[in-house]
Design an enzyme around this catalytic site. Sequence first.
Site, PDB file in Angstrom:
ATOM      1  CB  CYS A  43      -9.718  -3.898  14.033  1.00  0.00           C
ATOM      2  SG  CYS A  43      -9.508  -3.687  12.256  1.00  0.00           S
TER       3      CYS A  43
ATOM      4  CD  GLU B 198     -11.565  -9.174   3.426  1.00  0.00           C
ATOM      5  OE1 GLU B 198     -11.267  -9.700   4.524  1.00  0.00           O
ATOM      6  OE2 GLU B 198     -11.026  -8.145   2.989  1.00  0.00           O
TER       7      GLU B 198
ATOM      8  CB  CYS C 296      -7.461  -2.766   6.171  1.00  0.00           C
ATOM      9  SG  CYS C 296      -5.812  -2.240   5.744  1.00  0.00           S
TER      10      CYS C 296
ATOM     11  CE  LYS D  23     -10.705  -8.194   7.970  1.00  0.00           C
ATOM     12  NZ  LYS D  23      -9.879  -7.747   6.835  1.00  0.00           N
TER      13      LYS D  23
ATOM     14  CD  GLU E 181      -2.779   0.981  -4.522  1.00  0.00           C
ATOM     15  OE1 GLU E 181      -2.758   0.107  -3.636  1.00  0.00           O
ATOM     16  OE2 GLU E 181      -3.804   1.312  -5.152  1.00  0.00           O
TER      17      GLU E 181
ATOM     18  CD  GLU F 126     -14.486  -9.755  -5.997  1.00  0.00           C
ATOM     19  OE1 GLU F 126     -14.601 -10.363  -4.912  1.00  0.00           O
ATOM     20  OE2 GLU F 126     -15.342  -8.965  -6.436  1.00  0.00           O
TER      21      GLU F 126
ATOM     22  CD  GLU G 279      -3.171   0.505   2.164  1.00  0.00           C
ATOM     23  OE1 GLU G 279      -4.217  -0.054   1.812  1.00  0.00           O
ATOM     24  OE2 GLU G 279      -2.925   0.788   3.364  1.00  0.00           O
TER      25      GLU G 279
ATOM     26  CB  SER H 243      -5.452   0.804  -1.500  1.00  0.00           C
ATOM     27  OG  SER H 243      -4.484  -0.212  -1.666  1.00  0.00           O
TER      28      SER H 243
END
Length: 573
Positions: free
Chosen positions: A504, A362, A300, A359, A283, A367, A280, A320
């Site tokens: 988190c 996710e 994230c 999560k 990037e 993907e 990141e 990102s």
Amino acid sequence: MGKVSVNINGKDVTVDEGTTILEACKKINIKIPTLCNHPDLETKGNCRICIVEVEGQKIFSAACCTTVRDGMKIKTNTKRVREARKIIMELIISSHRDECLSCVRSNNCELQTLSKELNVNNVTFDKNIRPIKIDKSSPAIVRDPSKCIKCGRCVEVCHDVQGVGAIYNAFRSSDMEISLPFEAKLDDVECVYCGQCINVCPVGAIYEKDDTENVWDAIEDKNKHVIVQIAPAVRVSLGEEIGMEPGSIVTGKIVAFLRRIGFDKVFDTNFAADLTIMEEGNELLYRLKNNGTLPMMTSCSPGWIRYIEFFYPELLDHVSSCKSPQQMFGALAKSYYTQKFNIDPKDIVVVSIMPCTAKKAEAIRKEMNDSGHQDVDIVLTTRELGRMVKESRILLEELQEEEFDAPLGISTGAAAIFGSTGGVMEAALRTVYEVVTGEELENIDLYDLRGIEGFKESIVKIGELEVKVAVVNSLKNAKKILEMIKKGECDYHFVEVMCCPGGCIGGGGQPIPGNNEIKMKRIDGIYYVDKGLSIRKSHKNPAVLQVYKEYLGEPLGEKSHKLLHTHYNYKSK
């Protein structure tokens, strides 16, 4: 602000104008029962369990939403008050499906606790419970309306804190209920699966999908090589599930426990957090040097990703392309790790322990299989791990601390602070500064970016460039940034976004309760972990450098881009 004097149960007290009766009572240690009231949410006055008597008034006053007046005389513990509270409690219980022995919130249920405190031993009203229609459509969250007590906390947090609006108050008076639009299921609406509704629910009407049996089955299977990763926030919160003080650091004990119950290897998501910073950070530099889309926004937090996919898909280029640390770990586990240790990827099971309900969703995104296999197989929340600890009968608090396995268990202080709001930004700047300038960043504690506030900003001089950054937590604050971008009023270069209040450490899978006071203790634990590590910058992690040398090549290189980056798409419902 002016002052007013009131008398509560014969005791005089002086408070600020605008203080509620509930707040005035707290000041002199008088405990008023509450249910719909939550310390981090606005006052609703829905449940009325907090009623008190005010001299000169024929009807009761709700302590949570009645402000004191000068000279007011209040009684909180008369026979009339106690009996009225019992009747209110009985009415609430009469419409609640009470299966306390098997409920996920048993022994951590506010209704159960309050019922005992109010000495409610018998319910005189007929049961009037909604038909049992448990909504299991979501991969992350289960909803059971038959246990709902209509306090409205979930609606408030979904609308006012997260700005999502997936659930509503429907109908009026005694017919009022908490519902989804047109009685849809969770998977049919624009729910981001953040789980904040779970965290504020006083009973077991909303809870995470339980995957603990899948984990037990995996580690019993002798044909499977089962590995586990632990997210940064879990190590400062699991202790609460077994009675420790909030913020207790139990990292080494978790590692020991997971080995005791049969995991083949115990790794650390922090390793992948360091990897995330490498990707990141580079990037961001690429975008800065090549007139790329700015501000770049972190990726994230899966709840945040679902939010922008649903509500601002036209701004997805700002996000990102890095996968989250959980998914980077999974991709490497199914490729680099299996090749290095000669394991068939079909025979490995990757388990994640996360503070986050989103999560779970996710991990099953289409993907997330760039290794040729699903990157992460099973996701548990901190609460689910707590249940496994209790079920195992192993006393976690008495275990000797153990170290993570190498190489995917080696990490830095920069990775540890990912668990707190502002942590990703601080970790990234520690690395970006040194990569750009070639000089050591002397003061790596960036206090401007710390704290639980929902919106923070700072300017960091990196070489010749003044990098303007912002840190936001909760989706309502993320929306402020997105609206600024749409209006052309956003001059930030880099923005950290965390879906959940506090980051988190306040995730939807964390121990309950988790109010702001508790979150601050967890944050303190996170930064204590950072301080105690010998390496506190991601680009100094020797295991990460070795992975690039042996396997990935370089940040943003062909292989790292294939495995560690992804893309996001507009989601319609």
